[in-house]
Write a protein that holds these residues in place. Sequence first.
Motif, PDB file in Angstrom:
ATOM      1  N   ARG A   1      -5.451  14.991   5.656  1.00 60.12           N
ATOM      2  CA  ARG A   1      -5.219  13.781   6.442  1.00 60.12           C
ATOM      3  C   ARG A   1      -4.574  12.739   5.549  1.00 60.12           C
ATOM      4  NH1 ARG A   1     -11.019  13.378   5.546  1.00 60.12           N
ATOM      5  NH2 ARG A   1     -11.394  11.477   4.376  1.00 60.12           N
ATOM      6  N   LYS A   2      -4.092  11.680   6.135  1.00 53.54           N
ATOM      7  CA  LYS A   2      -3.421  10.638   5.371  1.00 53.54           C
ATOM      8  C   LYS A   2      -4.350   9.454   5.171  1.00 53.54           C
ATOM      9  CE  LYS A   2       1.025  12.077   7.040  1.00 53.54           C
ATOM     10  NZ  LYS A   2       2.114  11.821   7.935  1.00 53.54           N
ATOM     11  N   GLU A   3      -4.297   8.889   3.963  1.00 54.07           N
ATOM     12  CA  GLU A   3      -5.098   7.715   3.629  1.00 54.07           C
ATOM     13  C   GLU A   3      -4.199   6.627   3.095  1.00 54.07           C
ATOM     14  OE1 GLU A   3      -8.191   8.347   0.815  1.00 54.07           O
ATOM     15  OE2 GLU A   3      -9.501   9.295   2.281  1.00 54.07           O
ATOM     16  N   MET A   4      -4.627   5.402   3.302  1.00 56.40           N
ATOM     17  CA  MET A   4      -3.903   4.266   2.778  1.00 56.40           C
ATOM     18  C   MET A   4      -4.532   3.873   1.447  1.00 56.40           C
ATOM     19  SD  MET A   4      -3.202   0.629   4.631  1.00 56.40           S
ATOM     20  CE  MET A   4      -4.906   0.135   4.642  1.00 56.40           C
ATOM     21  N   HIS A   5      -3.719   3.797   0.384  1.00 55.79           N
ATOM     22  CA  HIS A   5      -4.201   3.401  -0.932  1.00 55.79           C
ATOM     23  C   HIS A   5      -3.600   2.044  -1.282  1.00 55.79           C
ATOM     24  CE1 HIS A   5      -6.037   7.187  -2.675  1.00 55.79           C
ATOM     25  NE2 HIS A   5      -5.790   7.456  -1.417  1.00 55.79           N
ATOM     26  N   LEU A   6      -4.480   1.109  -1.625  1.00 51.67           N
ATOM     27  CA  LEU A   6      -4.046  -0.212  -2.037  1.00 51.67           C
ATOM     28  C   LEU A   6      -3.713  -0.191  -3.520  1.00 51.67           C
ATOM     29  CD1 LEU A   6      -6.739  -2.278  -0.121  1.00 51.67           C
ATOM     30  CD2 LEU A   6      -4.404  -1.811   0.571  1.00 51.67           C
ATOM     31  N   PRO A   7      -2.973  -1.195  -4.009  1.00 47.86           N
ATOM     32  CA  PRO A   7      -2.635  -1.223  -5.436  1.00 47.86           C
ATOM     33  C   PRO A   7      -3.885  -1.360  -6.302  1.00 47.86           C
ATOM     34  CG  PRO A   7      -1.597  -3.054  -4.250  1.00 47.86           C
ATOM     35  CD  PRO A   7      -2.412  -2.298  -3.275  1.00 47.86           C
TER      36      PRO A   7
ATOM     37  N   PHE B   1       0.856  -1.176   0.000  1.00 47.42           N
ATOM     38  CA  PHE B   1       0.000   0.000   0.000  1.00 47.42           C
ATOM     39  C   PHE B   1       0.895   1.230   0.000  1.00 47.42           C
ATOM     40  CE2 PHE B   1       0.862  -0.618   4.479  1.00 47.42           C
ATOM     41  CZ  PHE B   1       0.998   0.659   4.987  1.00 47.42           C
ATOM     42  N   ARG B   2       0.278   2.374  -0.263  1.00 47.44           N
ATOM     43  CA  ARG B   2       1.019   3.638  -0.167  1.00 47.44           C
ATOM     44  C   ARG B   2       0.172   4.624   0.621  1.00 47.44           C
ATOM     45  NH1 ARG B   2      -0.807   7.041  -4.659  1.00 47.44           N
ATOM     46  NH2 ARG B   2      -2.177   5.757  -5.910  1.00 47.44           N
ATOM     47  N   VAL B   3       0.819   5.533   1.277  1.00 44.39           N
ATOM     48  CA  VAL B   3       0.135   6.540   2.078  1.00 44.39           C
ATOM     49  C   VAL B   3       0.066   7.819   1.255  1.00 44.39           C
ATOM     50  CG1 VAL B   3       0.184   7.882   4.205  1.00 44.39           C
ATOM     51  CG2 VAL B   3       0.930   5.495   4.224  1.00 44.39           C
ATOM     52  N   VAL B   4      -1.158   8.368   1.147  1.00 43.09           N
ATOM     53  CA  VAL B   4      -1.397   9.559   0.340  1.00 43.09           C
ATOM     54  C   VAL B   4      -2.088  10.595   1.204  1.00 43.09           C
ATOM     55  CG1 VAL B   4      -2.601  10.447  -1.684  1.00 43.09           C
ATOM     56  CG2 VAL B   4      -1.646   8.154  -1.730  1.00 43.09           C
ATOM     57  N   LYS B   5      -1.623  11.848   1.118  1.00 44.13           N
ATOM     58  CA  LYS B   5      -2.307  12.930   1.823  1.00 44.13           C
ATOM     59  C   LYS B   5      -3.551  13.312   1.050  1.00 44.13           C
ATOM     60  CE  LYS B   5       0.890  15.435   4.634  1.00 44.13           C
ATOM     61  NZ  LYS B   5       1.464  16.736   4.905  1.00 44.13           N
ATOM     62  N   ARG B   6      -4.667  13.439   1.767  1.00 42.90           N
ATOM     63  CA  ARG B   6      -5.931  13.787   1.122  1.00 42.90           C
ATOM     64  C   ARG B   6      -6.730  14.671   2.054  1.00 42.90           C
ATOM     65  NH1 ARG B   6     -11.135  10.440  -0.084  1.00 42.90           N
ATOM     66  NH2 ARG B   6     -11.928  11.670  -1.774  1.00 42.90           N
ATOM     67  N   GLY B   7      -6.928  15.902   1.640  1.00 41.87           N
ATOM     68  CA  GLY B   7      -7.737  16.810   2.431  1.00 41.87           C
ATOM     69  C   GLY B   7      -7.179  17.052   3.820  1.00 41.87           C
TER      70      GLY B   7
ATOM     71  N   GLY C   1      -6.687  -2.694  -8.592  1.00 41.02           N
ATOM     72  CA  GLY C   1      -7.286  -4.020  -8.641  1.00 41.02           C
ATOM     73  C   GLY C   1      -7.604  -4.592  -7.275  1.00 41.02           C
ATOM     74  N   ALA C   2      -7.035  -4.042  -6.227  1.00 39.56           N
ATOM     75  CA  ALA C   2      -7.307  -4.537  -4.871  1.00 39.56           C
ATOM     76  C   ALA C   2      -8.604  -3.924  -4.372  1.00 39.56           C
ATOM     77  CB  ALA C   2      -6.160  -4.184  -3.929  1.00 39.56           C
ATOM     78  N   ALA C   3      -9.393  -4.712  -3.682  1.00 43.16           N
ATOM     79  CA  ALA C   3     -10.642  -4.191  -3.113  1.00 43.16           C
ATOM     80  C   ALA C   3     -10.307  -3.192  -2.027  1.00 43.16           C
ATOM     81  CB  ALA C   3     -11.469  -5.339  -2.546  1.00 43.16           C
ATOM     82  N   GLN C   4     -10.951  -2.077  -2.074  1.00 49.33           N
ATOM     83  CA  GLN C   4     -10.652  -1.013  -1.124  1.00 49.33           C
ATOM     84  C   GLN C   4     -11.957  -0.453  -0.585  1.00 49.33           C
ATOM     85  OE1 GLN C   4      -7.714   1.678  -2.582  1.00 49.33           O
ATOM     86  NE2 GLN C   4      -8.208   3.266  -1.158  1.00 49.33           N
ATOM     87  N   SER C   5     -12.110  -0.496   0.719  1.00 49.49           N
ATOM     88  CA  SER C   5     -13.321   0.076   1.300  1.00 49.49           C
ATOM     89  C   SER C   5     -13.208   1.593   1.273  1.00 49.49           C
ATOM     90  CB  SER C   5     -13.512  -0.414   2.733  1.00 49.49           C
ATOM     91  OG  SER C   5     -12.464   0.053   3.542  1.00 49.49           O
ATOM     92  N   ARG C   6     -14.325   2.239   1.093  1.00 51.21           N
ATOM     93  CA  ARG C   6     -14.354   3.700   1.026  1.00 51.21           C
ATOM     94  C   ARG C   6     -15.061   4.255   2.244  1.00 51.21           C
ATOM     95  NH1 ARG C   6     -11.385   6.361  -2.871  1.00 51.21           N
ATOM     96  NH2 ARG C   6     -11.375   5.142  -4.743  1.00 51.21           N
ATOM     97  N   ARG C   7     -14.590   5.381   2.673  1.00 53.27           N
ATOM     98  CA  ARG C   7     -15.276   6.102   3.737  1.00 53.27           C
ATOM     99  C   ARG C   7     -15.707   7.441   3.173  1.00 53.27           C
ATOM    100  NH1 ARG C   7     -11.343   6.629   8.540  1.00 53.27           N
ATOM    101  NH2 ARG C   7      -9.954   7.010   6.814  1.00 53.27           N
ATOM    102  N   THR C   8     -16.865   7.879   3.608  1.00 55.83           N
ATOM    103  CA  THR C   8     -17.318   9.173   3.126  1.00 55.83           C
ATOM    104  C   THR C   8     -16.434  10.261   3.710  1.00 55.83           C
ATOM    105  OG1 THR C   8     -18.917   9.289   4.916  1.00 55.83           O
ATOM    106  CG2 THR C   8     -19.717   8.477   2.806  1.00 55.83           C
ATOM    107  N   ASP C   9     -16.204  11.275   2.920  1.00 50.06           N
ATOM    108  CA  ASP C   9     -15.433  12.431   3.360  1.00 50.06           C
ATOM    109  C   ASP C   9     -16.416  13.372   4.052  1.00 50.06           C
ATOM    110  OD1 ASP C   9     -14.115  14.893   3.559  1.00 50.06           O
ATOM    111  OD2 ASP C   9     -12.935  14.532   1.745  1.00 50.06           O
TER     112      ASP C   9
END
Length: 127
Positions: free
Chosen positions: A25-31, A17-23, A33-41
Motif C-alpha cells: 500500500r502507499k504511505e505518505m512520509h513527511l520530511p 511529503f513523499r509517497v512511499v510503497k509499504r507492504g 523532523g516533522a511530526a508524523q502520526s503512526r498507524r499500526t500495520d
Amino acid sequence: MTRGMPIPETVTVHVPFRVVKRGGRKEMHLPDGAAQSRRTDSTLVKALARAFRWKSMLETGEFDTITDLAEREGIAPSYMTRVLRLTLLAPEIIEAIMDGKQGPKVTLAWVLEPFPIVWEEQRAQFY
C-alpha cells in the motif's frame, strides 16, 4: 493576515511529503523532523498474534508437530515456521510493531526473512 484585512478567496498551503510503497500500500512520509502520526500495520500485528498463538498451541501439547498444526490451519508448514520465528524477536521490536513505531522498511515480508537470534543484532538491523 490581521483582523482588518479582507479574507482571500483562495488560500494555498504547501505541505512537503513523499509517497512511499509499504507492504503493498502507499504511505505518505513527511520530511525528517516533522511530526508524523503512526498507524499500526495490521498485517504485522496479525502475524505476531498468530505466531504467539501457534507457539502456545505447540507448547501446551495441543498439537504434536508444526506439520499437524499447519495442516489444521490450512497453510504450508514452511510458512508456519517463518511466522513462528517472529516469537524470537526482541521484546522492544515487538512493542514497536504493536505501537506502529517500526521503521518504514519493517514489513511482513521483511520480518519473515531470516534474522539474527541475538536481540542486539536484531536491534542493529531493525533501527
